[in-house]
Design a protein around this motif. Sequence first.
Motif, PDB file in Angstrom:
ATOM      1  N   LYS A  58       0.808  -1.216   0.000  1.00  0.00           N
ATOM      2  CA  LYS A  58       0.000   0.000   0.000  1.00  0.00           C
ATOM      3  C   LYS A  58       0.845   1.271   0.000  1.00  0.00           C
ATOM      4  O   LYS A  58       0.382   2.331  -0.434  1.00  0.00           O
ATOM      5  CB  LYS A  58      -0.941  -0.012   1.199  1.00  0.00           C
ATOM      6  CG  LYS A  58      -0.249   0.077   2.544  1.00  0.00           C
ATOM      7  CD  LYS A  58      -1.244   0.047   3.687  1.00  0.00           C
ATOM      8  CE  LYS A  58      -0.533   0.150   5.044  1.00  0.00           C
ATOM      9  NZ  LYS A  58      -1.488   0.130   6.170  1.00  0.00           N
ATOM     10  N   SER A 124      -0.287   0.203  -3.869  1.00  0.00           N
ATOM     11  CA  SER A 124      -1.327  -0.712  -4.341  1.00  0.00           C
ATOM     12  C   SER A 124      -1.948  -1.426  -3.151  1.00  0.00           C
ATOM     13  O   SER A 124      -1.537  -2.532  -2.788  1.00  0.00           O
ATOM     14  CB  SER A 124      -0.742  -1.727  -5.332  1.00  0.00           C
ATOM     15  OG  SER A 124      -0.185  -1.077  -6.457  1.00  0.00           O
ATOM     16  N   LYS A 125      -2.932  -0.802  -2.546  1.00  0.00           N
ATOM     17  CA  LYS A 125      -3.610  -1.382  -1.391  1.00  0.00           C
ATOM     18  C   LYS A 125      -4.707  -2.338  -1.854  1.00  0.00           C
ATOM     19  O   LYS A 125      -5.563  -1.983  -2.659  1.00  0.00           O
ATOM     20  CB  LYS A 125      -4.234  -0.277  -0.536  1.00  0.00           C
ATOM     21  CG  LYS A 125      -4.919  -0.788   0.717  1.00  0.00           C
ATOM     22  CD  LYS A 125      -5.483   0.367   1.536  1.00  0.00           C
ATOM     23  CE  LYS A 125      -6.169  -0.144   2.800  1.00  0.00           C
ATOM     24  NZ  LYS A 125      -6.714   0.981   3.611  1.00  0.00           N
ATOM     25  N   VAL A 127      -8.074  -3.987  -1.416  1.00  0.00           N
ATOM     26  CA  VAL A 127      -9.270  -3.633  -0.649  1.00  0.00           C
ATOM     27  C   VAL A 127     -10.296  -4.758  -0.606  1.00  0.00           C
ATOM     28  O   VAL A 127     -11.173  -4.770   0.262  1.00  0.00           O
ATOM     29  CB  VAL A 127      -9.935  -2.349  -1.210  1.00  0.00           C
ATOM     30  CG1 VAL A 127      -9.001  -1.168  -1.029  1.00  0.00           C
ATOM     31  CG2 VAL A 127     -10.318  -2.507  -2.675  1.00  0.00           C
ATOM     32  N   SER A 128     -10.192  -5.718  -1.538  1.00  0.00           N
ATOM     33  CA  SER A 128     -11.125  -6.840  -1.490  1.00  0.00           C
ATOM     34  C   SER A 128     -10.562  -8.025  -2.260  1.00  0.00           C
ATOM     35  O   SER A 128      -9.693  -7.874  -3.126  1.00  0.00           O
ATOM     36  CB  SER A 128     -12.497  -6.459  -2.068  1.00  0.00           C
ATOM     37  OG  SER A 128     -12.412  -6.213  -3.458  1.00  0.00           O
ATOM     38  N   THR A 141      -9.069  -6.819  -5.752  1.00  0.00           N
ATOM     39  CA  THR A 141      -9.318  -5.462  -6.218  1.00  0.00           C
ATOM     40  C   THR A 141      -8.440  -4.498  -5.439  1.00  0.00           C
ATOM     41  O   THR A 141      -8.417  -4.528  -4.198  1.00  0.00           O
ATOM     42  CB  THR A 141     -10.794  -5.072  -6.036  1.00  0.00           C
ATOM     43  OG1 THR A 141     -11.617  -5.995  -6.746  1.00  0.00           O
ATOM     44  CG2 THR A 141     -11.051  -3.666  -6.563  1.00  0.00           C
ATOM     45  N   LEU A 142      -7.698  -3.654  -6.164  1.00  0.00           N
ATOM     46  CA  LEU A 142      -6.863  -2.650  -5.537  1.00  0.00           C
ATOM     47  C   LEU A 142      -7.651  -1.364  -5.357  1.00  0.00           C
ATOM     48  O   LEU A 142      -8.682  -1.158  -5.989  1.00  0.00           O
ATOM     49  CB  LEU A 142      -5.613  -2.394  -6.383  1.00  0.00           C
ATOM     50  CG  LEU A 142      -4.770  -3.626  -6.756  1.00  0.00           C
ATOM     51  CD1 LEU A 142      -3.511  -3.202  -7.494  1.00  0.00           C
ATOM     52  CD2 LEU A 142      -4.420  -4.439  -5.529  1.00  0.00           C
ATOM     53  N   ASP A 143      -7.141  -0.493  -4.472  1.00  0.00           N
ATOM     54  CA  ASP A 143      -7.903   0.716  -4.162  1.00  0.00           C
ATOM     55  C   ASP A 143      -8.061   1.648  -5.346  1.00  0.00           C
ATOM     56  O   ASP A 143      -8.943   2.508  -5.350  1.00  0.00           O
ATOM     57  CB  ASP A 143      -7.279   1.459  -2.977  1.00  0.00           C
ATOM     58  CG  ASP A 143      -5.822   1.805  -3.189  1.00  0.00           C
ATOM     59  OD1 ASP A 143      -5.244   1.431  -4.230  1.00  0.00           O
ATOM     60  OD2 ASP A 143      -5.249   2.464  -2.302  1.00  0.00           O
ATOM     61  N   PHE A 370      -9.170  -7.268   5.074  1.00  0.00           N
ATOM     62  CA  PHE A 370      -9.847  -6.551   3.993  1.00  0.00           C
ATOM     63  C   PHE A 370     -11.060  -7.399   3.617  1.00  0.00           C
ATOM     64  O   PHE A 370     -11.228  -8.504   4.128  1.00  0.00           O
ATOM     65  CB  PHE A 370      -8.921  -6.313   2.789  1.00  0.00           C
ATOM     66  CG  PHE A 370      -8.212  -7.550   2.305  1.00  0.00           C
ATOM     67  CD1 PHE A 370      -8.757  -8.361   1.318  1.00  0.00           C
ATOM     68  CD2 PHE A 370      -6.974  -7.904   2.840  1.00  0.00           C
ATOM     69  CE1 PHE A 370      -8.101  -9.505   0.878  1.00  0.00           C
ATOM     70  CE2 PHE A 370      -6.305  -9.047   2.406  1.00  0.00           C
ATOM     71  CZ  PHE A 370      -6.881  -9.853   1.423  1.00  0.00           C
TER      72      PHE A 370
END
Length: 531
Positions: A58, A124-125, A127-128, A141-143, A370
Amino acid sequence: MQTTTPRKKPAARKSAPAKSVSPTEVLEVAVIGTGFSGLGMGIRLKKAGITNFKIFEKASEVGGTWRDNTYPGCACDVKSALYSYSFEPSAEWSNAYANQGEIFSYIRFCAEKYGMYPHIQFNSKVVSGKFDATAGEWELTLDGGEIIRAKNVVAAPGPFAEPSVAKIDGINDFKGIKIHTARWDHSVDLTGKRVALIGTGATGVQVGPAIAPKVAHLTVFQRTPNWIMPRPNRDRTDAEKQESRENPLKMRVDRLKNYWINEATAPFLILKYDAFKSFPAKMSHSYLERKVKDPVLREKLTPKYKFGCKRVLVSSDWYPTLQRDNVTLEDHGIKRITETGIETVDGKHYELDVIIFATGYEVRSTGAPFEVRGLNNESLGERWKDGAEAFDGITTHGFPNLYFLVGPFTGPGHTSVIAYSEAQIDYVWQAIELRRARQLKYITVKAEVEAEFVKIMDQRSEHTVWKSGCASWYLSPNGRNNTLYPGFNAEYRMRILRFNPSSYTLVGQDGQPVKATFKDHLSTVRMALTA
């Protein structure tokens, strides 16, 4: 004579970070996080010849908690020889207990040496994540909206990632400067300032001594006193460093010595029974009596709970700091924060320029790191709403090909976290290799196997000091230990030495379960012996 090369602080990155993943590319492994565990997983994969992997971070640099925590005095309370990769001992530590800067430098050195930067996608966080059972792949899925597909996911987000924000009335009213230790503001000069330090845990006892000499006055707000042991830190000489460079075997011996010393302390730190508590409690109390002569102050600093129920702190400069002329220890509770300072429950008001919150981190004992959805669209967050659970702290039924490093029940209560994560890394590598060799669609731990492990952890936790009555971040809101391993690290390492296919449901490309063969078992035995 075999020698090691002196480690230099990496001034600039030599290799470029990874580019974004192509929309059509399916990764063999997606790793989340670039702390010790995430990087260690990447290094292990590369050593095994697996190159189709990426590590998603991230932030814009590796390091995890040692990148983010830069407060004055930040250091490790585990000896440097043990708080480093077993395959990359360092001769360059300046002290017996390394500081944040050196640890951060060491992590970047390892990332560079083992070629990790080309595999890392920064900023590259994740998130899901959703598991596609038809394809046997995870969709992450990235932010920024980017979609990543991977056959295996290894989550290593780290337990000390997000600051814990204090819930104090009036916290937004203060007109001065507010700093959380996990997000230190280096633009603030504390010289000559009236400073409050809220929190006297592991962070507080480091930052307090570091800033006390420069501030006009430091008021320490203590909620609960801690058991403290001296920290026998010392500078390492140039001769000692050179000896280590010329004799790598000595470094490995030192690591083993420190490892087994820590293992020997496990019963005294973990078990709740008085037979194991009287000796270390007497040592700690004797240390307090030697260092603090004022009986009133000493009483304020005397814990009223069992030794080890909360984290035992190591510091040789905390008690001297509290006895400085410009330091006040306030053990009355905080009523509210005002525009100009802090008011305590007994009516005192402290005028302040700066408030430092050493209030720790949001250590996740419930919920998912996440949003995660597994087989039949089941939510991991919902599954873990009352407490995180995982077989061997690594895998969870119904969430195939998903592995956690330093997950539920596997935090260290007496030794280095790296001793746990390295064993888990080898275990996960075996699982990934088995899936590749058998061309399986996915692997998921059997529900009854996970349930039995969780039952054992709960039973063993009842004998630990963490369940002896005090409140700590070790426990979930319902008072359950979902965080620390209730036993020896050596025993845990033996428990997970080999990935046992019989503990898992193996699913073939046709979507049907397949039986583990003798060859499968032989393969994981071989990998365990050669790891």
